[in-house]
Structure formats: C-alpha cells, structure tokens
Design a protein around this motif. Sequence first.
Motif, PDB file in Angstrom:
ATOM      1  N   ILE A 161       0.747  -1.212  -0.145  1.00  0.00           N
ATOM      2  CA  ILE A 161      -0.217   0.129   0.132  1.00  0.00           C
ATOM      3  C   ILE A 161       0.980   1.161   0.161  1.00  0.00           C
ATOM      4  O   ILE A 161       0.682   2.256  -0.699  1.00  0.00           O
ATOM      5  CB  ILE A 161      -0.890  -0.131   1.272  1.00  0.00           C
ATOM      6  N   VAL A 162       1.832   1.274   0.725  1.00  0.00           N
ATOM      7  CA  VAL A 162       2.923   2.167   0.818  1.00  0.00           C
ATOM      8  C   VAL A 162       3.345   2.792  -0.550  1.00  0.00           C
ATOM      9  O   VAL A 162       3.541   3.778  -0.948  1.00  0.00           O
ATOM     10  CB  VAL A 162       4.137   2.017   2.002  1.00  0.00           C
ATOM     11  N   SER A 163       3.789   1.553  -1.220  1.00  0.00           N
ATOM     12  CA  SER A 163       4.488   1.722  -2.396  1.00  0.00           C
ATOM     13  C   SER A 163       3.220   2.316  -3.486  1.00  0.00           C
ATOM     14  O   SER A 163       3.664   3.224  -4.439  1.00  0.00           O
ATOM     15  CB  SER A 163       5.073   0.576  -2.864  1.00  0.00           C
ATOM     16  N   GLU A 164       2.046   1.878  -3.532  1.00  0.00           N
ATOM     17  CA  GLU A 164       1.061   2.392  -4.292  1.00  0.00           C
ATOM     18  C   GLU A 164       0.802   4.033  -4.119  1.00  0.00           C
ATOM     19  O   GLU A 164       0.981   4.601  -4.901  1.00  0.00           O
ATOM     20  CB  GLU A 164      -0.246   1.789  -3.837  1.00  0.00           C
ATOM     21  N   ASN A 165       1.022   4.201  -2.882  1.00  0.00           N
ATOM     22  CA  ASN A 165       0.566   5.897  -2.484  1.00  0.00           C
ATOM     23  C   ASN A 165       1.571   6.712  -2.952  1.00  0.00           C
ATOM     24  O   ASN A 165       2.043   7.844  -3.410  1.00  0.00           O
ATOM     25  CB  ASN A 165       0.590   6.019  -0.833  1.00  0.00           C
ATOM     26  N   LEU A 166       3.234   6.070  -2.651  1.00  0.00           N
ATOM     27  CA  LEU A 166       4.414   6.738  -3.149  1.00  0.00           C
ATOM     28  C   LEU A 166       4.425   6.888  -4.540  1.00  0.00           C
ATOM     29  O   LEU A 166       4.532   8.003  -5.352  1.00  0.00           O
ATOM     30  CB  LEU A 166       5.570   6.168  -2.690  1.00  0.00           C
ATOM     31  N   ALA A 167       3.956   5.775  -5.353  1.00  0.00           N
ATOM     32  CA  ALA A 167       4.144   5.838  -6.702  1.00  0.00           C
ATOM     33  C   ALA A 167       3.114   6.650  -7.289  1.00  0.00           C
ATOM     34  O   ALA A 167       3.298   7.316  -8.392  1.00  0.00           O
ATOM     35  CB  ALA A 167       4.073   4.505  -7.347  1.00  0.00           C
ATOM     36  N   ASN A 168       2.028   6.929  -6.655  1.00  0.00           N
ATOM     37  CA  ASN A 168       1.116   7.817  -7.231  1.00  0.00           C
ATOM     38  C   ASN A 168       1.018   8.962  -6.679  1.00  0.00           C
ATOM     39  O   ASN A 168      -0.199   9.693  -6.686  1.00  0.00           O
ATOM     40  CB  ASN A 168      -0.316   7.108  -7.003  1.00  0.00           C
ATOM     41  N   ALA A 169       2.137   9.636  -5.812  1.00  0.00           N
ATOM     42  CA  ALA A 169       1.811  10.792  -5.159  1.00  0.00           C
ATOM     43  C   ALA A 169       1.566  11.989  -6.104  1.00  0.00           C
ATOM     44  O   ALA A 169       1.364  13.080  -5.887  1.00  0.00           O
ATOM     45  CB  ALA A 169       3.439  10.902  -4.615  1.00  0.00           C
ATOM     46  N   GLN A 170       1.880  11.823  -7.291  1.00  0.00           N
ATOM     47  CA  GLN A 170       1.695  12.828  -8.362  1.00  0.00           C
ATOM     48  C   GLN A 170       0.533  12.849  -9.376  1.00  0.00           C
ATOM     49  O   GLN A 170       0.542  13.264 -10.272  1.00  0.00           O
ATOM     50  CB  GLN A 170       3.019  13.375  -9.149  1.00  0.00           C
ATOM     51  N   SER A 171       0.143  11.733  -9.021  1.00  0.00           N
ATOM     52  CA  SER A 171      -1.129  11.188 -10.171  1.00  0.00           C
ATOM     53  C   SER A 171      -2.471  12.160 -10.072  1.00  0.00           C
ATOM     54  O   SER A 171      -2.990  12.162  -9.133  1.00  0.00           O
ATOM     55  CB  SER A 171      -1.548   9.814 -10.117  1.00  0.00           C
ATOM     56  N   THR A 172      -2.549  12.815 -11.085  1.00  0.00           N
ATOM     57  CA  THR A 172      -3.893  13.742 -10.884  1.00  0.00           C
ATOM     58  C   THR A 172      -4.796  13.010 -11.905  1.00  0.00           C
ATOM     59  O   THR A 172      -4.589  12.258 -12.553  1.00  0.00           O
ATOM     60  CB  THR A 172      -3.518  15.076 -11.672  1.00  0.00           C
ATOM     61  N   GLY A 173      -5.871  13.846 -11.997  1.00  0.00           N
ATOM     62  CA  GLY A 173      -6.971  13.262 -12.929  1.00  0.00           C
ATOM     63  C   GLY A 173      -6.894  13.956 -14.214  1.00  0.00           C
ATOM     64  O   GLY A 173      -5.819  14.758 -14.326  1.00  0.00           O
ATOM     65  N   ASN A 174      -7.466  13.514 -15.280  1.00  0.00           N
ATOM     66  CA  ASN A 174      -7.159  14.371 -16.547  1.00  0.00           C
ATOM     67  C   ASN A 174      -8.317  15.093 -17.226  1.00  0.00           C
ATOM     68  O   ASN A 174      -8.243  15.509 -18.574  1.00  0.00           O
ATOM     69  CB  ASN A 174      -6.635  13.371 -17.650  1.00  0.00           C
TER      70      ASN A 174
END
Lengths: 107, 139
Positions: free
Chosen positions: B25-38
């Motif tokens: 879960i932590v790695s998902e959060n970290l990997a998506n720390a910059q994921s915005t909608g489009n």
Amino acid sequence: MIDQIAPFVSQGAGSPLAVSTATRAPHLASPAHSQAADFGTVLGKLITDSADVLRAAESNAVRGIMGEASVQEVVESVLAAEQTLQAAIAIRDKVTAAYLELSHMAI
Amino acid sequence: MIDPLQVSLKIAASGLEAQSKRVRIVSENLANAQSTGNTPGADPYTRKTISFETEVDRITGANLVRVESIDFDRSPYRIEHDPGHPAADASGYVKLPNVNMLVEMADMREANRSYEANLQVIKQAREMLSMTIDLLRNS
C-alpha cells in the motif's frame, strides 16, 4: 513394544532388521501389548503426517516458483518441512540405534 | 500443530504477510503521489490506508493478524494553481493527491521494522526447535 516399533523402522528405512526382530518379538512384547499397539499407531500417524507436511512444502515451493504463492508462504512451509524431516530422521536414528543395541546383546 | 513453537512460526508468518501488504500500500501511495485526474476538476489519486485486525486460528487458537480493510484517506486534496494543467478547474486550480511523502516514508520504515521483528521471531523459534531436536542426536 519391539514389534510395534518394527512398522516404523520398516516404513522409515526399509530395514530387513525390522522383519527379523519382529518375528522373534511376540513373547517379549506380550505383557505391554495394548499400550504398545498405541505407540505403533502413533508412530504410523506421525509418519503420514510428516509425509503430508513434506508434500505440502513441495507443492507450495512449486507454486512459489510459478508466482502463485508468496515468498512468505513458501518459506513457512519449507521451514515446517525442514523441522519435520529433522525430527523424523532423529527419531529414526534413535530407533535404529535401539535395534542395533539389541542385536549386540549377549544371549 | 499444538506445539507452541510451531504456532509461533505460524503467527510470525501471518505478521510477515500483513506487513508485506502494508508495504504494498505504501508503495502504491508513493508511486501515485503525483497522479492527477485528466479532465477539468477531476479528483486525483486518493491515498490508501490499511488497517489490521486479530484473527483467531481455529486449529491452534492462536491470535493471528490479518488485513482488516484497505480504505481511502478522506483528508482534503492538496490544491495547486496551475491553469495549464489538463485537470485544472475553471479558476485554474488542480487537485493533487493527499499523499504526504514523509508520512509514507515513516510508515514504510515502521512496516520494515515490524517485518524484521517477525523474522526474528521465526529465527528464534526455529533455532529453539532445532536445538530440541538435536537432543535426540548422538551426543
């Protein structure tokens, strides 16, 4: 007691010693017969149980290699198998040693 | 399987399982720390949280641990003014994930320590079992 150990040894090591002692054992074993029978079944169950543990570890290891089981699962079951095998070998060694001891006995 | 040491092995294994899911879960959060909608005004990635609970093992009566639920963090998103962004709303603000890298790193470190602790339990229990079995060997 002796003839009840025999199935264990013959199952575990396939030793011909077990057969030869089992044939001359009855008169030795008769007093404690009912109790000793339990011991034999317990040993038999122990062996089937250990075989099951080993088989489970094997299939888990294969599943791990194929990526279906987690590393933790594989390690857990292989560790369990290791312990079981160690215990089984130690017990077998003890029992065979007891037989050898008997065969060295002066008559 | 009623041997307490065997049971400890099982419990520690459940701990390993739980902590590894936490790291996931932590790695998902970290990997998506910059994921915005489009699309304009769309919600970005929402931080995930994980919680554990006790599970009683029926055979041994041992208290194992398991993941109770994986939930979403309901704290507000970060807002940034970036009119050129595809996810910017009418007034030019973009919603960014509510992931705090520092918190995630701390969480990861804690999961790591927990994992280590469980590994130590396994090591210790295994050693104790082996020592006991060694008693049967010729000394």
